[in-house]
Write an enzyme that holds these catalytic residues in place. Structure first.
Site, PDB file in Angstrom:
ATOM      1  N   GLY A   1       0.809  -1.220   0.000  1.00  0.00           N
ATOM      2  CA  GLY A   1       0.000   0.000   0.000  1.00  0.00           C
ATOM      3  C   GLY A   1       0.833   1.256   0.000  1.00  0.00           C
ATOM      4  O   GLY A   1       0.293   2.370  -0.050  1.00  0.00           O
TER       5      GLY A   1
ATOM      6  N   LEU B   1      11.438   9.457  -5.113  1.00  0.00           N
ATOM      7  CA  LEU B   1      11.051   8.801  -6.361  1.00  0.00           C
ATOM      8  C   LEU B   1       9.700   9.286  -6.870  1.00  0.00           C
ATOM      9  O   LEU B   1       9.444   9.274  -8.069  1.00  0.00           O
ATOM     10  CB  LEU B   1      11.025   7.281  -6.170  1.00  0.00           C
ATOM     11  CG  LEU B   1      12.397   6.650  -5.890  1.00  0.00           C
ATOM     12  CD1 LEU B   1      12.244   5.175  -5.527  1.00  0.00           C
ATOM     13  CD2 LEU B   1      13.335   6.805  -7.079  1.00  0.00           C
TER      14      LEU B   1
ATOM     15  N   THR C   1       3.552  10.106  -3.489  1.00  0.00           N
ATOM     16  CA  THR C   1       3.527   8.949  -2.587  1.00  0.00           C
ATOM     17  C   THR C   1       4.485   9.164  -1.410  1.00  0.00           C
ATOM     18  O   THR C   1       4.209   8.709  -0.300  1.00  0.00           O
ATOM     19  CB  THR C   1       3.870   7.633  -3.329  1.00  0.00           C
ATOM     20  OG1 THR C   1       5.102   7.802  -4.013  1.00  0.00           O
ATOM     21  CG2 THR C   1       2.782   7.259  -4.310  1.00  0.00           C
TER      22      THR C   1
ATOM     23  N   VAL D   1      11.277   6.599   2.899  1.00  0.00           N
ATOM     24  CA  VAL D   1      10.390   7.467   3.676  1.00  0.00           C
ATOM     25  C   VAL D   1       9.333   6.692   4.452  1.00  0.00           C
ATOM     26  O   VAL D   1       8.472   7.288   5.086  1.00  0.00           O
ATOM     27  CB  VAL D   1       9.653   8.481   2.766  1.00  0.00           C
ATOM     28  CG1 VAL D   1      10.613   9.498   2.199  1.00  0.00           C
ATOM     29  CG2 VAL D   1       8.886   7.766   1.649  1.00  0.00           C
TER      30      VAL D   1
ATOM     31  N   GLU E   1       9.075   4.993   7.217  1.00  0.00           N
ATOM     32  CA  GLU E   1       8.872   4.972   8.667  1.00  0.00           C
ATOM     33  C   GLU E   1       9.282   6.250   9.378  1.00  0.00           C
ATOM     34  O   GLU E   1       8.804   6.543  10.466  1.00  0.00           O
ATOM     35  CB  GLU E   1       9.597   3.759   9.268  1.00  0.00           C
ATOM     36  CG  GLU E   1       9.397   2.582   8.350  1.00  0.00           C
ATOM     37  CD  GLU E   1       9.683   1.198   8.856  1.00  0.00           C
ATOM     38  OE1 GLU E   1       9.226   0.835   9.934  1.00  0.00           O
ATOM     39  OE2 GLU E   1      10.348   0.465   8.107  1.00  0.00           O
TER      40      GLU E   1
HETATM   41 MO1  MOS Z   1       8.057  -2.042   8.637  1.00  0.00          MO
HETATM   42  S1  MOS Z   1       7.907  -2.252  10.712  1.00  0.00           S
HETATM   43  O1  MOS Z   1       8.841  -3.450   8.157  1.00  0.00           O
HETATM   44  O2  MOS Z   1       6.403  -1.990   8.198  1.00  0.00           O
END
Ligand code: MOS
Length: 748
Positions: free
Chosen positions: A480, A640, A644, A713, A715
């Site tokens: 997603g 990129l 998104t 990007v 996390e």
């Molecule tokens: Mo990350 S914690 O691998 O969605």
């Protein structure tokens, strides 16, 4: 970096709409639980009602007598697994079981919700109904559930996180560093357990054809599913294919491969029919891991000028009876500030819980809450502006390894973030700004997320057809985040074609093996392989043209050839890819691309940086906290896709708001059951909670991390947000709340 200049980016960076947007909103995108197979049977999982003890009797007579019931599987009759692979994160390119206890191999109950039976029937409703007719008798013992119960029995593990991180991290002499300090800040921060709750619960559909297994799985890594199920069942990898074209979110709970894909395969073999196993929302709270509850104790020592002399960071958290797992909350505090003395220690205790798992910014989000709140306490103590305090402790090198950052941009994040937010001129005195009933405050924090050190070769395949369309393929699923969209852009630029003529195909182990979509590594890893496949194919076509006596490009130097919209040009001569292929009677051309990530021990620190700012209003009488606005400045390397990327960062920042004020799950101490097990009870931020989110992207070039200089990007948007909000709450009210989530009760 040479590879970077062979591409003239035109698609990369553009805010291209999601290529899978239309199929998703029109319903033509088929998720794993929506695959229709002839003669399908349905499995319903039954979880233990007790949290500790044994299953000592099962009465399945009423259930098996029900119409349509095909099998009732329990520890008494479920086939034994072939081999239990060790717990290694799915990033490692090996089998990645969510825990090393496989259910229904014995009668022991380790945690509430642990799978103790599987009912298979010809419809899902019949399976569910029969499941409720099963009668279990238990021998129950008192569970261990709380930090207070675990404190005295805690141990320092040799390693955590599947063996990747040592239980103790040290440099210098932290005692000496604290002795030498002019100022010390010491505080304990607590963080409630969190559950992921992607909109699509996990599901697997298993289909045997002879001794070949096809799995449709909602996963972050089809290869990880394939490898894990292969080891558990003792079936060769070459006989297992895993397809996961779409996943409706994940955030870490589909990174490790939990028991249900293997259970679906075992059930399907047992009943001789394809079996669909979909977890219910309630089962998502007990079957796919969670972010563990934790307590972090931070001690900072600093000079009068605010230079850190020592950082001590200890964490206490519960893990399962069988695995040493904690999210690595102490990583960033050891690396991101210049400081000679450091001590980080993980302490674990065995509790009646399943093994915790990755959850978005796994460790960084919780660790940064403690570190950055402590930094705010230090700034307050010293009378130094919080942004200035961070700048004084800025480091150009990874403070743990001593290696220079491959790229940083952190100073610019602080400076430009502060400017955008309007930080300067802030009155540092708490509880001085008031608007009617509301106390107003602002706070900030650093954000960092490591560039995941993956080691496996990353592969993709590019194929151009004579009709002028291209497909680029790699196994990775897109859960997603927009992987399929951005890789279409990378493929188009690599081939020198328009995005409309390129398609990215993914989510299938029959395609070239590549990193799972985990650890914010997808964009960097997958783009490297896609770029390499696409440019390899372009090179092949250009070389063919210049060597071809029939081509207008014959004799040109390949380095002079540029490709745009599928047309190769050198000076005044040009030829389209399609003309070259057709003239030579070729239906297509194909190339495999491979990129080998830098080794783990290269002399660079690899980290993505950012800075978070938040303004809150706190109702002085009612204790309500409203986040009024947030600014995040991030330096994620090459972007990129502007759309998104922003949507990932914005989602992360809003998730951070949820961590700060809403998200929590608690275990009932007496029963060991989670208090919340539905989306009605487990609170996450909704639109009404969402303030203006302002995002600034700081450009940094990075020649080290991967060919396109992408740091990711996925996390970092979430890291530091909770600290910025908690610091703003202190600024607004003068009250330090050192626990998450911050609730009304904490401010009354
Ligand atoms: Mo990350 S914690 O691998 O969605």
């Amino acid at each position: 970096m040479t590879t970077m200049h062979t591409t003239t980016p035109s698609a990369i960076g553009q805010p291209l709409d999601r290529v899978d947007g239309r199929p998703k909103v029109t319903g033509s995108a088929h998720y794993s639980a929506e695959i229709p197979l002839p003669d399908m049977a349905y499995a319903y999982v039954v979880g233990s009602r007790i949290a500790a003890g044994r299953v000592c009797g099962i009465d399945a007579s009423a259930a098996t007598a029900e119409e349509g019931v095909l099998a009732v599987l329990t520890h008494e009759n479920l086939p034994r697994i072939a081999e239990q692979p060790p717990l290694v994160p799915s990033l490692a390119g090996t089998a990645a079981p969510g825990q090393t206890y496989f259910p229904m191999q014995d009668d022991i109950v380790h945690y509430a919700g642990q799978q103790i039976a599987l009912v298979v029937a010809d419809t899902w409703e019949r399976a569910q109904h029969a499941a409720h007719l099963l009668r279990f008798s238990y021998e129950e013992t008192a569970p261990v559930t709380t930090l207070d119960q675990g404190r005295d029995r805690a141990y320092v593990p040799e390693s955590i996180f599947g063996g990747w991180i040592p239980g103790r991290i040290e440099r210098g002499d932290v005692e000496a560093g604290l002795r030498d300090a002019d100022v010390r800040v010491e505080a304990t921060y607590t963080y409630a357990a969190n559950h992921h709750n992607p909109i699509e619960p996990s599901s697997t559909t298993a289909h045997w054809d002879g001794d070949t297994l096809l799995l449709y799985d909602s996963t972050q890594g089809v290869n990880a599913t394939q490898m894990t199920v292969s080891r558990l069942l003792g079936v060769p990898m070459s006989r297992i294919r895993v397809i996961g074209h779409y996943a409706g979110g994940s955030f870490g709970c589909k990174a490790m491969i939990h028991a249900h894909p293997t259970l679906a395969a075992l059930a399907a073999r047992e009943v001789g029919r394809p079996v669909k196993l979909a977890l219910t929302r309630e089962q998502m709270f007990t079957s796919v891991g969670h972010r563990e509850e934790q307590e972090q104790h931070v001690t900072l020592g600093a000079t009068r000028e605010g230079r850190l002399t020592a950082v001590r960071h200890h964490k206490l958290s519960p893990t399962s009876p069988f695995d040493d797992w904690a999210e690595p909350s102490l990583g960033t505090s050891s690396q991101i500030y210049a400081c000679p003395h450091y001590e980080g220690v993980y302490r674990l205790f065995r509790a009646n819980t399943m093994t915790p798992t990755f959850m978005r910014a796994p460790g960084e989000a919780s660790g940064m809450f403690a570190l950055e709140c402590a930094m705010d306490e230090l700034a307050h103590e010293l009378g130094v502006d919080p942004v200035e305090l961070r700048l004084r402790n800025y480091t150009d090198v990874d403070a743990m390894s001593g290696f220079p950052w491959s790229s940083s941009g952190l100073r610019e994040c602080y400076e430009r973030g502060a400017r955008r937010f309007g930080w300067s001129g802030r009155d540092p005195r708490p509880a001085t700004r008031r608007e009617g009933d509301w106390l107003i405050g602002t706070g900030m924090a650093t954000a960092t997320y490591p560039v995941a050190p993956l080691a496996n070769p990353q592969r993709a395949r590019a194929r151009l057809y004579a009709d002028g369309t291209a497909v680029v393929q790699a196994a990775t699923p897109d859960f997603g985040t927009g992987v399929a969209t951005v890789m279409t852009q990378v493929a188009a630029d690599g081939l020198g074609m328009s995005v409309e003529r390129c398609r990215f195909e993914n989510g299938d182990t029959d395609l070239p093996n590549i990193a799972a979509a985990v650890g914010s590594a997808g964009a960097g890893m997958i783009s490297a392989a896609v770029h390499s496949a696409a440019t390899a194919l372009r090179g092949q076509l250009v070389n063919k043209a210049v060597a071809d006596a029939g081509s207008p490009l014959h004799g040109a130097d390949p380095v002079d050839v540029v490709v745009r919209d599928g047309v190769m040009t050198a000076g005044t001569a040009s030829e389209a890819y399609t003309d070259l292929l057709r003239r030579n009677g070729r239906p297509d051309a194909e190339a495999l691309g491979q990129w080998n990530p830098p080794a783990h021990d290269i002399p660079y620190g690899m980290m993505t940086f950012g800075a978070q700012f938040a303004e809150v209003a706190v109702d002085a009488e009612l204790g309500l906290v409203r986040v009024r606005r947030m600014t995040g400045a991030f330096a994620p390397g090459r972007v990129l896709n502007a759309k998104t990327a922003r949507s990932q960062l914005m989602g992360g920042m809003l998730w951070g708001l949820g961590q700060a004020l809403l998200e929590a799950n608690h275990m009932a101490p007496d029963t060991g059951r989670w208090a919340n097990s539905s989306l009605a009870e487990y609170l996450v931020a909704v639109n009404a909670d969402a303030p203006d989110v302002d995002i600034e992207l700081i450009e940094v070039e990075d020649d080290i991390v991967n060919p396109l200089g992408v740091k990711g990007v996925g996390e970092i948007g979430q890291v530091g947000v909770a600290a910025a909000i908690a610091n703003a709450v202190h600024h607004a009210t003068g009250r330090r709340v050192r626990k998450l989530p911050i609730t009304i009760e904490d401010l009354l």
